[in-house]
Every structure is written in C-alpha cells, then in structure tokens.
Design an enzyme around this catalytic site. Sequence first.
Site, short mmCIF file in Angstrom:
data_model
loop_
_atom_site.label_atom_id
_atom_site.label_comp_id
_atom_site.label_asym_id
_atom_site.label_seq_id
_atom_site.Cartn_x
_atom_site.Cartn_y
_atom_site.Cartn_z
N GLY A 11 -26.20 8.88 3.60
CA GLY A 11 -25.86 7.99 2.62
C GLY A 11 -24.49 7.06 2.93
N ARG A 72 -31.94 8.11 6.25
CA ARG A 72 -32.04 9.44 6.61
C ARG A 72 -33.45 9.41 7.46
NH1 ARG A 72 -28.34 11.39 2.97
NH2 ARG A 72 -28.27 10.35 0.99
N ASP A 103 -22.22 15.56 7.20
CA ASP A 103 -22.37 16.67 7.96
C ASP A 103 -23.79 16.61 8.71
OD1 ASP A 103 -22.15 19.79 7.92
OD2 ASP A 103 -23.91 19.27 7.07
N THR A 125 -18.67 9.75 3.86
CA THR A 125 -19.51 10.18 2.76
C THR A 125 -18.58 10.35 1.51
OG1 THR A 125 -20.67 11.98 1.53
CG2 THR A 125 -19.22 12.66 3.62
N ASP A 127 -18.85 12.07 -0.98
CA ASP A 127 -18.67 13.55 -1.37
C ASP A 127 -17.50 14.42 -1.01
OD1 ASP A 127 -21.27 13.18 -2.15
OD2 ASP A 127 -22.31 14.17 -0.77
N ASP A 129 -17.16 16.37 1.40
CA ASP A 129 -17.51 17.79 1.84
C ASP A 129 -17.46 18.29 3.11
OD1 ASP A 129 -19.46 16.05 2.36
OD2 ASP A 129 -21.22 17.37 1.61
N ARG A 171 -23.25 15.97 -4.35
CA ARG A 171 -24.16 16.80 -3.98
C ARG A 171 -23.94 18.18 -4.40
NH1 ARG A 171 -27.95 15.92 0.47
NH2 ARG A 171 -26.87 13.84 0.97
P1 ADP Z 1 -25.22 13.06 5.84
O1 ADP Z 1 -24.91 12.54 7.04
O2 ADP Z 1 -24.74 12.09 4.74
O3 ADP Z 1 -25.15 14.42 5.70
P2 ADP Z 1 -28.08 13.68 5.85
O4 ADP Z 1 -28.02 15.06 5.59
O5 ADP Z 1 -29.29 13.11 5.12
O6 ADP Z 1 -26.95 12.90 5.55
O7 ADP Z 1 -28.28 13.36 7.67
C1 ADP Z 1 -28.66 12.29 8.16
C2 ADP Z 1 -29.39 12.22 9.19
O8 ADP Z 1 -29.13 13.22 10.40
C3 ADP Z 1 -30.85 12.80 8.92
O9 ADP Z 1 -31.83 12.16 8.15
C4 ADP Z 1 -31.39 13.34 10.19
O10 ADP Z 1 -31.90 12.17 10.90
C5 ADP Z 1 -30.11 13.58 10.97
N1 ADP Z 1 -29.89 15.24 10.93
C6 ADP Z 1 -29.65 15.93 9.64
N2 ADP Z 1 -29.46 17.40 9.92
C7 ADP Z 1 -29.73 17.42 11.17
C8 ADP Z 1 -30.20 18.48 12.08
N3 ADP Z 1 -29.94 19.87 11.48
N4 ADP Z 1 -30.52 18.23 13.30
C9 ADP Z 1 -30.74 16.97 13.73
N5 ADP Z 1 -30.42 15.86 13.01
C10 ADP Z 1 -30.23 16.01 11.91
O1 F6P Z 2 -24.23 12.34 0.45
C1 F6P Z 2 -23.96 11.15 -0.53
C2 F6P Z 2 -24.88 11.22 -1.83
O2 F6P Z 2 -24.66 9.98 -2.58
C3 F6P Z 2 -24.73 12.22 -2.79
O3 F6P Z 2 -23.54 12.39 -3.54
C4 F6P Z 2 -26.01 12.26 -3.35
O4 F6P Z 2 -26.53 13.59 -4.01
C5 F6P Z 2 -26.91 11.84 -2.48
O5 F6P Z 2 -26.13 11.09 -1.49
C6 F6P Z 2 -27.98 10.71 -3.12
O6 F6P Z 2 -28.92 10.37 -1.96
P1 F6P Z 2 -29.74 9.21 -2.07
O7 F6P Z 2 -29.07 7.98 -1.57
O8 F6P Z 2 -30.76 9.73 -1.13
O9 F6P Z 2 -30.42 9.20 -3.36
#
Ligand code: ADP
Ligand code: F6P
Length: 319
Positions: A11, A72, A103, A125, A127, A129, A171
């Site tokens: 995000g 993502r 994360d 982020t 969040d 978090d 989240r």
């Molecule tokens: P954020 O970084 O904000 O937590 P996401 O959880 O959507 O957002 O993760 C972003 C991208 O990082 C995912 O779309 C994926 O491509 C990669 N990713 C997330 N988790 C994993 C994982 N366990 N192993 C490898 N790549 C990951």
């Molecule tokens: O992680 C950032 C965030 O904005 C969260 O607060 C929310 O739950 C999520 O991303 C929303 O994701 P998307 O942009 O895929 O709707």
Amino acid sequence: MKKIAVLTSGGDAPGMNAAIRAVVRKSIYHGLEIYGIKRGYSGLINREIEPMKLGSVADIIHRGGTILHTARCPEFLTREGQEKAFAFLQEQKLDGLVVIGGDGSFRGAKVLEEAGFRTVGVPGTIDNDIPYTDYSIGFDTAVSTVTDAVNKLRDTATSHERIYVIEVMGRDTGFIALQAGLAGGAESIIVPEAPFDLSEVCSRLMRGAQRGKLHSVILVAEGAASAISVGEEIKKLLQMEVRVTILGHLQRGGTPTAFDRVLSSRLGAKAVDLLMEGKGGCMVGLWKGEIKATPYEEVFASSKEFSWDDYRMASILAI
Ligand code: ADP
Ligand code: F6P
C-alpha cells in the site's frame, strides 16, 4: 557497491516520494548509479527499470503517492516469480536494492536476500504496524488526515445532535484509530487489540445523553469491527440518530506532513549508507528516537507494541 535500485511495494503511503528522493540523491552524491524499479516486485518480474537522475526526483518531496508506482504482486509469492526477479537483478548487474514498503514487502526482500542479493528495507505504511520503528512513513500524515475528518464530522454531529461512527484503516491494528481518536477527542475508540464491548460504548453514550450531550464520535479501526454494523447496533439499542462514515483510501493520500518528510529523508539516506557499508538483510527504522538497522528476522519475530497507557488515557479523557 556501484549500482543500486529502489522500489516501492504494498500500500502506498504519503512520504514514499520523499524517501525515493533521499535514496536517489544520496546515491548520486556518493557516485553510485541509481535505478528505479516500477510497480514493486512486478517491476522486477516484468523488467520495468529506469535510470534515476537528480532531476527525476525534483519537486516530489511534498507529493503523496509514489512516482515509482506500487503494487501487490501475487506472482512474487511463487518460486517461479522470485527466480525471474532474482535473474533480472543479476542480469542488470545491480549490487543492492532499497525496498520501501510494509511487512509483506520486507518478506519479499528477505527472499531475495536469501538467494544472495543485498537489500535494505525502509518502513512505509500508514498502519504503523512494523516493530523496531517508532513510526513508519505515512502514519503521521494519515493520523492528521483522520483528525481533520473527525473535526469536520464533529461539527455536523454537534449541529444535528447525532452520533457519528467513523471507520479508519490500520489492517489488523488500531494505531491510526488510537492516535486520531486521542487527537480528535473521540468518545469511544474501538481497536482490534482490546476486547470490544458494545454495551460499554452504549452506556458511555447514555451517560453523555443524561448530561445533555447528544452528539458523539466513535472511531472504529477496520480490523476490529465494521462501522456499519456498529452504527446499526447502536441505533437499535439506543434509538438515537446515527450516521456512519468510512474514510477509506483518502487516508492514504495527500501531502506528507513535515514529520513524514523528515523521517523519509533520514531513513532513505541511511538505507544507502548501509548498502555502501556492505550491509543488508535489515530494515532501517527510527527506534527509540534513533535511526537504527534491525535484521528482518528480528522484525518478523516481533510485533509492534500497542500503547495501553494511551488507550486507557483516551477512555478516561472521554469520560
Ligand atoms: P505491505 O508491504 O504493505 O505489507 P503486502 O503485504 O501486500 O504489503 O506485500 C507487498 C508485496 O510483497 C506482495 O504483493 C508480494 O509481492 C510481496 N510479499 C508479501 N509477502 C511475501 C512473502 N511471504 N514472500 C515473498 N514475497 C512477499
Ligand atoms: O496497509 C495499508 C492499507 O491501507 C491498510 O490500512 C488497508 O487495510 C489496506 O492497505 C487496503 O489495501 P488496498 O489498497 O489493497 O485496498
């Protein structure tokens, strides 16, 4: 270390542009070649790369979003996707990568690290978090945005003597709800970290009504409950006028606060320092007031502490 790249993933968050600017300018200052990867890990798989110059990051420090775009990328969760990404990094003869994201993005960075490619994570982020950083990029701006919205909704809540239930992002965490609830003087704050007791929320509203207070603001973190159901329940139980607002993605946009811009600049610059020192496999954070690197494993093994003192104080102040 001669040639490095930067990407934004997950995000978006206000301040990501300021972080990209810091990475690019710091790299150029030290004589490194610096490249931007588009759309997070998708850009590594789909070979979207562009050289970054001083002018590439001109006039972006104050802009929300990310000029590199973000995504993502489910394909990067597969072994095949990860191998494609790794092969692309090697083919480009890159020596290091700065990953700005949350994360999930750092879990992706760790996969590259384990395959032998050096990465440094920068927490971005709204969040907030992520452990081992007091703040992640974008949180301060999001809290200001929510607080501003609460101020506006409170005006109309007061005029019409209504209860407003406002849903905010975060989240699985309630950091945005707690901070914005404190700043906006919310009568109740509902967060996933604390057990949610609607009857307590209702008695609080009744106590207010008994002393002539007919308007109230309730902040609900998305991970705790749906504002729509909370609103419907309160209406049913108290027979009072309720309105519901879901703030949604507007919390992710807007010009970053000065705090977020400074944080982004410091974290982005430090990420380049670490790569130049031959270090990787870690996230940079503002931890207990200092810019510090923490290995990914430690970040994943921990979770951000919820401020129970603030939570209890918010409840006392809204008595
Ligand atoms: P954020 O970084 O904000 O937590 P996401 O959880 O959507 O957002 O993760 C972003 C991208 O990082 C995912 O779309 C994926 O491509 C990669 N990713 C997330 N988790 C994993 C994982 N366990 N192993 C490898 N790549 C990951
Ligand atoms: O992680 C950032 C965030 O904005 C969260 O607060 C929310 O739950 C999520 O991303 C929303 O994701 P998307 O942009 O895929 O709707």
